[in-house]
Design a protein around this motif. Structure first.
Motif, PDB file in Angstrom:
ATOM      1  N   LEU A  30       0.928  -1.225   0.059  1.00 18.63           N
ATOM      2  CA  LEU A  30       0.016  -0.473   0.088  1.00 18.63           C
ATOM      3  C   LEU A  30       0.782   1.288   0.293  1.00 18.63           C
ATOM      4  CD1 LEU A  30      -2.791  -0.518   2.387  1.00 18.63           C
ATOM      5  CD2 LEU A  30      -3.145  -0.624   0.501  1.00 18.63           C
ATOM      6  N   SER A  31       1.623   1.125   1.040  1.00 21.08           N
ATOM      7  CA  SER A  31       2.559   2.450   0.701  1.00 21.08           C
ATOM      8  C   SER A  31       3.798   2.782  -0.096  1.00 21.08           C
ATOM      9  CB  SER A  31       3.592   2.082   2.180  1.00 21.08           C
ATOM     10  OG  SER A  31       4.581   1.421   2.062  1.00 21.08           O
TER      11      SER A  31
ATOM     12  N   VAL B 281      -3.561   6.250  -0.684  1.00 18.16           N
ATOM     13  CA  VAL B 281      -4.655   5.550   0.229  1.00 18.16           C
ATOM     14  C   VAL B 281      -3.973   6.044   1.898  1.00 18.16           C
ATOM     15  CG1 VAL B 281      -5.213   3.178   1.058  1.00 18.16           C
ATOM     16  CG2 VAL B 281      -5.315   3.126  -1.160  1.00 18.16           C
ATOM     17  N   ILE B 282      -3.049   6.040   1.265  1.00 15.89           N
ATOM     18  CA  ILE B 282      -2.401   6.337   3.256  1.00 15.89           C
ATOM     19  C   ILE B 282      -2.494   8.331   3.494  1.00 15.89           C
ATOM     20  CG2 ILE B 282       0.294   6.927   4.196  1.00 15.89           C
ATOM     21  CD1 ILE B 282       0.717   4.067   3.401  1.00 15.89           C
ATOM     22  N   ASP B 283      -2.760   9.155   2.081  1.00 13.92           N
ATOM     23  CA  ASP B 283      -2.262  10.226   1.921  1.00 13.92           C
ATOM     24  C   ASP B 283      -4.237  10.626   2.563  1.00 13.92           C
ATOM     25  OD1 ASP B 283      -0.090  10.863   1.420  1.00 13.92           O
ATOM     26  OD2 ASP B 283      -0.167  11.056  -0.582  1.00 13.92           O
ATOM     27  N   ARG B 284      -4.767  10.305   2.399  1.00 12.35           N
ATOM     28  CA  ARG B 284      -6.201   9.734   2.291  1.00 12.35           C
ATOM     29  C   ARG B 284      -6.742   9.401   4.265  1.00 12.35           C
ATOM     30  NH1 ARG B 284     -10.498   7.073  -2.109  1.00 12.35           N
ATOM     31  NH2 ARG B 284      -9.125   5.211  -1.054  1.00 12.35           N
ATOM     32  N   ILE B 285      -5.515   8.817   4.549  1.00  8.80           N
ATOM     33  CA  ILE B 285      -6.198   8.444   6.173  1.00  8.80           C
ATOM     34  C   ILE B 285      -5.729   9.889   6.850  1.00  8.80           C
ATOM     35  CG2 ILE B 285      -5.748   6.962   7.934  1.00  8.80           C
ATOM     36  CD1 ILE B 285      -4.135   5.196   6.221  1.00  8.80           C
ATOM     37  N   LYS B 286      -6.677   9.931   7.598  1.00  4.63           N
ATOM     38  CA  LYS B 286      -7.182  11.684   8.238  1.00  4.63           C
ATOM     39  C   LYS B 286      -6.512  11.164   9.951  1.00  4.63           C
ATOM     40  CE  LYS B 286     -11.088  13.816   5.701  1.00  4.63           C
ATOM     41  NZ  LYS B 286     -11.804  14.170   5.926  1.00  4.63           N
ATOM     42  N   ILE B 287      -6.438  11.711  10.298  1.00  2.62           N
ATOM     43  CA  ILE B 287      -5.028  11.292  11.625  1.00  2.62           C
ATOM     44  C   ILE B 287      -6.096  12.358  12.637  1.00  2.62           C
ATOM     45  CG2 ILE B 287      -3.294  11.887  13.619  1.00  2.62           C
ATOM     46  CD1 ILE B 287      -1.652  10.603  11.337  1.00  2.62           C
TER      47      ILE B 287
END
Length: 92
Positions: free
Chosen positions: A79-80, A86-92
């Motif tokens: 994925l990375s 995909v990783i950029d869309r993860i919100k923290i």
């Protein structure tokens, strides 16, 4: 009652008619179906028992955990590297 050789040959050589043959086929198929069902039930019980035994063992649990970890690591790497969006869309 004693059977002579000629009488025995006559009994053995007697020909079956179509209804006899059909009845014999029906009887055989019923027995085969019954034994097949019994075999499937017994096989299912045996497999379930063995799987339960194996899953209760600590060595098996550790092996499953190790395999799961390897899969998750490979998924994360894939994925990375190949799908960074995909990783950029993860919100923290």
């Amino acid at each position: 009652m004693k059977l002579t050789r000629a009488k025995l040959k006559e009994l053995i050589a007697e020909e079956l008619n179509k209804t006899d043959k059909a009845e014999i086929k029906r009887m055989i198929s019923k027995e085969v179906d019954k034994s097949k069902k019994d075999f499937e039930k017994q096989l299912k019980k045996d497999v379930e028992t063995e799987v339960e035994k194996l899953l209760k063992a600590t060595a098996t649990k550790e092996e499953i955990a190790e395999i799961t970890k390897k899969i998750l690591k490979k998924l994360y790497k894939d994925l990375s590297l190949h799908h960074p969006y995909v990783i950029d869309r993860i919100k923290i």
